[in-house]
Design a protein around this motif. Structure first.
Motif, short mmCIF file in Angstrom:
data_model
loop_
_atom_site.label_atom_id
_atom_site.label_comp_id
_atom_site.label_asym_id
_atom_site.label_seq_id
_atom_site.Cartn_x
_atom_site.Cartn_y
_atom_site.Cartn_z
N GLN A 1 26.86 18.33 28.06
CA GLN A 1 27.96 18.59 27.14
C GLN A 1 28.26 17.38 26.24
OE1 GLN A 1 31.11 19.75 29.79
NE2 GLN A 1 30.12 21.70 30.34
N GLY A 2 27.41 16.36 26.36
CA GLY A 2 27.55 15.19 25.49
C GLY A 2 28.52 14.15 26.01
N GLY A 3 28.83 14.18 27.29
CA GLY A 3 29.77 13.21 27.85
C GLY A 3 29.24 11.79 27.83
N SER A 4 30.14 10.85 27.80
CA SER A 4 29.76 9.44 27.87
C SER A 4 29.39 9.07 29.30
CB SER A 4 30.93 8.57 27.41
OG SER A 4 32.01 8.66 28.34
N GLU A 5 28.93 7.85 29.49
CA GLU A 5 28.62 7.39 30.85
C GLU A 5 29.87 7.46 31.73
OE1 GLU A 5 26.97 3.50 30.36
OE2 GLU A 5 25.13 4.23 29.40
N LEU A 6 31.03 7.11 31.17
CA LEU A 6 32.27 7.16 31.94
C LEU A 6 32.67 8.60 32.25
CD1 LEU A 6 34.44 5.34 33.18
CD2 LEU A 6 35.74 5.56 31.05
N ASP A 7 32.47 9.52 31.27
CA ASP A 7 32.75 10.93 31.51
C ASP A 7 31.90 11.46 32.66
OD1 ASP A 7 34.57 11.15 29.39
OD2 ASP A 7 32.97 11.57 27.95
N ILE A 8 30.64 11.10 32.68
CA ILE A 8 29.73 11.56 33.74
C ILE A 8 30.17 11.00 35.09
CG2 ILE A 8 27.34 11.44 34.57
CD1 ILE A 8 26.51 11.32 31.58
N HIS A 9 30.55 9.75 35.09
CA HIS A 9 31.03 9.11 36.32
C HIS A 9 32.26 9.84 36.86
CE1 HIS A 9 32.26 6.02 39.13
NE2 HIS A 9 33.38 5.81 38.46
N PHE A 10 33.21 10.12 35.99
CA PHE A 10 34.43 10.80 36.42
C PHE A 10 34.14 12.23 36.87
CE2 PHE A 10 37.21 7.88 33.65
CZ PHE A 10 37.42 7.03 34.71
N ALA A 11 33.18 12.88 36.23
CA ALA A 11 32.81 14.24 36.65
C ALA A 11 32.26 14.24 38.07
CB ALA A 11 31.78 14.82 35.67
N TYR A 12 31.45 13.24 38.38
CA TYR A 12 30.90 13.12 39.73
C TYR A 12 32.02 12.90 40.75
CZ TYR A 12 27.97 11.62 43.61
OH TYR A 12 27.37 11.52 44.84
N LEU A 13 32.93 11.98 40.44
CA LEU A 13 34.03 11.69 41.37
C LEU A 13 34.90 12.92 41.59
CD1 LEU A 13 35.21 8.14 40.18
CD2 LEU A 13 33.69 8.69 42.09
N GLN A 14 35.21 13.63 40.53
CA GLN A 14 36.08 14.79 40.66
C GLN A 14 35.41 15.88 41.49
OE1 GLN A 14 37.16 16.77 36.99
NE2 GLN A 14 39.08 17.49 37.87
N ALA A 15 34.12 16.11 41.26
CA ALA A 15 33.42 17.17 41.99
C ALA A 15 33.27 16.85 43.47
CB ALA A 15 32.04 17.40 41.36
N THR A 16 33.14 15.58 43.80
CA THR A 16 32.98 15.19 45.21
C THR A 16 34.32 14.84 45.85
OG1 THR A 16 32.58 12.88 44.57
CG2 THR A 16 30.65 14.31 44.83
N ARG A 17 35.40 14.91 45.08
CA ARG A 17 36.74 14.57 45.58
C ARG A 17 36.73 13.17 46.18
NH1 ARG A 17 40.31 17.26 43.25
NH2 ARG A 17 41.77 17.09 45.00
N SER A 18 36.18 12.23 45.42
CA SER A 18 36.01 10.87 45.92
C SER A 18 36.71 9.86 45.02
CB SER A 18 34.52 10.50 45.99
OG SER A 18 33.82 11.35 46.85
N ARG A 19 37.07 8.73 45.62
CA ARG A 19 37.44 7.55 44.84
C ARG A 19 36.20 6.66 44.74
NH1 ARG A 19 41.80 4.89 48.41
NH2 ARG A 19 40.14 5.34 49.92
N GLU A 20 36.21 5.74 43.79
CA GLU A 20 35.04 4.86 43.64
C GLU A 20 34.74 4.10 44.93
OE1 GLU A 20 34.04 3.07 39.45
OE2 GLU A 20 36.20 2.89 39.81
N ILE A 21 35.80 3.63 45.62
CA ILE A 21 35.57 2.81 46.81
C ILE A 21 35.05 3.64 47.98
CG2 ILE A 21 37.31 1.11 46.15
CD1 ILE A 21 39.18 2.34 48.19
N ASP A 22 35.10 4.98 47.88
CA ASP A 22 34.59 5.83 48.95
C ASP A 22 33.09 6.10 48.83
OD1 ASP A 22 37.14 6.12 50.08
OD2 ASP A 22 37.62 7.73 48.68
N LEU A 23 32.50 5.81 47.67
CA LEU A 23 31.09 6.11 47.48
C LEU A 23 30.23 5.19 48.33
CD1 LEU A 23 31.03 6.45 43.58
CD2 LEU A 23 31.19 8.29 45.27
#
Length: 216
Positions: free
Chosen positions: A184-206
């Motif tokens: 959908q043309g998302g930025s690197e940050l958009d892709i990062h946030f999409a991953y976090l939202q889908a996995t219901r994760s915070r960055e420190i949980d990865l």
């Protein structure tokens, strides 16, 4: 799922107990104490560095948080001393019949100092709190201990295999969301946030930080 994990975890502990009793016999020890570790503050700050507990403690007990101790002795159920402080500022989640609790003896403390009292004699310690361990009479440099502990993590028990399956299912949802954001043309940050939202994760949980790179 919880019942399956409960049964698999009980078998997991039986396997680890047998392996560790062999280590105790080989190294002529009465006990091994595994520490989760203590939180660390940023320099001249009141904020904690993102915390992750000692992997050898987590091998035995999936409990989050710092200051816990696990005590393993031959012929006895492993004992986990759980730190649950009485805290005005932060809500402390109580233990509520977690799937792993029946396989271990659980003691709850609200004082860190008390967790370190009355530890077994002739015991080896593994964890980050080396100074505290030495103060309480634990051996911290037992030759051959760490290679044996590491070796026992090479082969995964059925419980660990199931954890990997469950984690992969969660991660797959994240990768699918990341792909959608990319197309959908998302930025690197958009892709990062999409991953976090889908996995219901915070960055420190990865398990590892995301690496996302666009362009050639």
């Amino acid at each position: 799922i919880a019942m399956t994990l409960k049964n698999l975890f009980a078998d997991h502990i039986r396997i680890l107990q047998k392996q560790t009793e062999e280590i105790l016999q080989e190294l002529k020890l009465d006990a091994i104490v595994l520490g989760a570790g203590a939180p660390v503050l940023y320099f001249e700050d009141d904020q904690d560095v993102p915390y992750r507990s000692n992997h050898h403690f987590r091998h035995w007990c999936p409990l989050e948080g710092p200051e816990h101790l696990l005590i393993i002795r031959a012929g006895q159920k492993p004992l986990v001393r759980v730190f649950k402080p009485q805290d005005f500022w932060y809500e402390v989640k109580p233990l509520q019949n977690e799937f792993w609790m029946e396989a271990l003896t659980v003691e709850v403390y609200d004082d860190v100092a008390a967790i370190w009292e009355n530890l077994p004699k002739n015991a080896a310690y593994h964890g980050p709190d080396l100074g505290k361990a030495r103060e309480h009479g634990l051996a911290t440099e037992v030759e051959g201990l760490l290679p044996r502990l590491n070796w026992n993590r090479v082969s995964k028990t059925p419980y660990e295999q199931q954890c990997l399956v469950d984690a992969t299912r969660i991660a797959a949802q994240g990768h699918l969301a990341a792909e959608r954001a990319f197309r959908q043309g998302g930025s690197e940050l958009d892709i990062h946030f999409a991953y976090l939202q889908a996995t219901r994760s915070r960055e420190i949980d990865l398990p590892y930080e995301n690496i996302i790179a666009l362009n050639e």
